[in-house]
Design a protein around this motif. Structure first.
Motif, mmCIF file in Angstrom:
data_model
loop_
_atom_site.group_PDB
_atom_site.id
_atom_site.type_symbol
_atom_site.label_atom_id
_atom_site.label_comp_id
_atom_site.label_asym_id
_atom_site.label_seq_id
_atom_site.Cartn_x
_atom_site.Cartn_y
_atom_site.Cartn_z
ATOM 1 N N ALA A 1 -13.638 12.321 -26.169
ATOM 2 C CA ALA A 1 -13.208 11.308 -27.134
ATOM 3 C C ALA A 1 -14.371 10.866 -28.016
ATOM 4 C CB ALA A 1 -12.615 10.105 -26.410
ATOM 5 N N ASP A 2 -14.076 10.640 -29.307
ATOM 6 C CA ASP A 2 -15.112 10.176 -30.235
ATOM 7 C C ASP A 2 -14.596 9.119 -31.209
ATOM 8 O OD1 ASP A 2 -13.481 11.741 -31.799
ATOM 9 O OD2 ASP A 2 -15.018 13.207 -32.334
ATOM 10 N N GLN B 1 -11.856 19.132 -27.505
ATOM 11 C CA GLN B 1 -12.195 20.013 -26.386
ATOM 12 C C GLN B 1 -12.116 21.454 -26.858
ATOM 13 O OE1 GLN B 1 -9.989 19.332 -22.767
ATOM 14 N NE2 GLN B 1 -10.372 17.122 -22.764
ATOM 15 N N ASN B 2 -13.192 22.211 -26.625
ATOM 16 C CA ASN B 2 -13.248 23.623 -27.013
ATOM 17 C C ASN B 2 -12.906 23.825 -28.489
ATOM 18 O OD1 ASN B 2 -13.824 24.429 -24.301
ATOM 19 N ND2 ASN B 2 -11.640 24.241 -23.826
ATOM 20 N N GLY B 3 -13.395 22.918 -29.323
ATOM 21 C CA GLY B 3 -13.176 23.033 -30.756
ATOM 22 C C GLY B 3 -11.823 22.570 -31.241
ATOM 23 N N GLN B 4 -10.968 22.123 -30.338
ATOM 24 C CA GLN B 4 -9.626 21.672 -30.701
ATOM 25 C C GLN B 4 -9.555 20.149 -30.682
ATOM 26 O OE1 GLN B 4 -6.697 23.091 -31.769
ATOM 27 N NE2 GLN B 4 -6.192 20.940 -31.979
ATOM 28 N N LEU C 1 -3.551 12.763 -23.966
ATOM 29 C CA LEU C 1 -4.576 13.685 -24.445
ATOM 30 C C LEU C 1 -4.755 14.857 -23.481
ATOM 31 C CD1 LEU C 1 -7.294 11.263 -25.853
ATOM 32 C CD2 LEU C 1 -5.969 12.941 -27.149
ATOM 33 N N GLU C 2 -4.830 14.575 -22.194
ATOM 34 C CA GLU C 2 -5.024 15.651 -21.220
ATOM 35 C C GLU C 2 -3.830 16.601 -21.215
ATOM 36 O OE1 GLU C 2 -8.027 13.564 -17.983
ATOM 37 O OE2 GLU C 2 -5.852 13.438 -17.652
ATOM 38 N N TRP C 3 -2.624 16.050 -21.332
ATOM 39 C CA TRP C 3 -1.440 16.904 -21.418
ATOM 40 C C TRP C 3 -1.469 17.752 -22.683
ATOM 41 C CZ3 TRP C 3 2.494 16.411 -25.194
ATOM 42 C CH2 TRP C 3 3.571 17.298 -25.019
ATOM 43 N N GLY C 4 -1.868 17.146 -23.799
ATOM 44 C CA GLY C 4 -1.921 17.883 -25.057
ATOM 45 C C GLY C 4 -2.876 19.062 -25.000
ATOM 46 N N PHE C 5 -4.042 18.866 -24.409
ATOM 47 C CA PHE C 5 -5.008 19.964 -24.308
ATOM 48 C C PHE C 5 -4.508 21.067 -23.373
ATOM 49 C CE2 PHE C 5 -8.226 16.693 -25.677
ATOM 50 C CZ PHE C 5 -8.557 17.332 -26.857
ATOM 51 N N ARG C 6 -3.753 20.688 -22.344
ATOM 52 C CA ARG C 6 -3.213 21.700 -21.424
ATOM 53 C C ARG C 6 -2.036 22.455 -22.029
ATOM 54 N NH1 ARG C 6 -3.147 17.450 -17.695
ATOM 55 N NH2 ARG C 6 -0.861 17.452 -17.844
#
Length: 238
Positions: free
Chosen positions: A68-69, A89-92, A115-120
């Motif tokens: 997060a930023d 995360q990983n450029g995404q 957020l964690e669900w979105g990245f997964r």
């Protein structure tokens, strides 16, 4: 634009005529991130001291080690606890908007879950590289009958991971384009849909300049446009 939002002040404090949607808060956050990258860095500062007073950032996502930023928390009686956040995360990059939570802890927990669900669950797929020709537009009265169209940046979509659902893409413009066409001019839009959902709508730009053609070529274009215009009118009446 933010077509469904109405702002009556710059503070976000309650006003009976003030309205904003979660989607448009996300659009605003995306605009800030892309348009003001130098200023956006301020949202990621954990703390700063001003006039000998130490101020801490209240965004709980910044301490969670999830990339997060930014951006901003909020809390008023009418809307409960809310947050607009972003993480990479990983450029995404993903943007999350939550509102109406009962406590600050609920706000932090739900935002992190999303957020964690979105990245997964999602992955970014590139459709066109930066500078790659996306399509063409017809030109009226020009030295060339068509002009290549490009996006200024790479064109990509965020899609469910492993999805095989087909996408539909359309190039929309009011044409044929009239000369002169200037290189870099915005002349069309690329619209991509997934089923009934519009997933992308971005401007397209002329990849080169097209000047007026010869008198003969312009006469032929005029005849063709008159013929196709008559056909379009006939079809619209049928």
């Amino acid at each position: 634009g933010l077509t469904k939002s109405v702002f009556r002040n710059a503070t976000g404090m309650p006003d009976p005529q003030q309205r904003v949607t979660a989607r448009e808060l996300a659009l605003l956050a995306d605009h800030i991130i892309k348009t003001y990258p130098e200023l956006y860095k301020i949202f990621g500062q954990r703390e700063f001291t001003w006039n000998k007073i130490r101020q801490q950032n209240r965004n709980p996502l910044l301490t969670m080690d999830i990339g997060a930023d930014g951006l901003k928390t909020g809390n008023i009686d009418e809307a409960g606890f809310g947050l607009v956040g972003s993480a990479v995360q990983n450029g995404q990059r993903l943007i999350v908007v939550v509102n109406g939570l009962k406590t600050g802890r609920d706000r932090a927990t739900e935002a992190r879950k999303l957020l964690e669900w979105g990245f997964r669950a999602f992955e970014r797929r590139q459709l066109f590289a930066a500078g790659e020709t996306v399509g063409e537009a017809s030109v009226y009265g020009g030295e060339k009958g068509r002009v290549a169209l490009r996006s200024k940046n790479a064109v990509s979509l965020l899609l469910p991971r492993g999805s095989s659902e087909r996408l539909a893409a359309r190039i929309i413009y009011r044409g044929p384009l009239a000369v002169p066409v200037q290189e870099g001019a915005e002349v069309a839009r690329l619209v991509v849909t997934r089923g009934d959902i519009k997933t992308l709508d971005i401007p397209l730009y002329a990849a080169e300049s097209v000047q007026a053609g010869t008198l003969q070529s312009r006469a032929l274009d005029a005849l063709l446009e008159a013929t196709t215009g008559w056909v379009r009118k006939a079809l619209s009446r049928s």
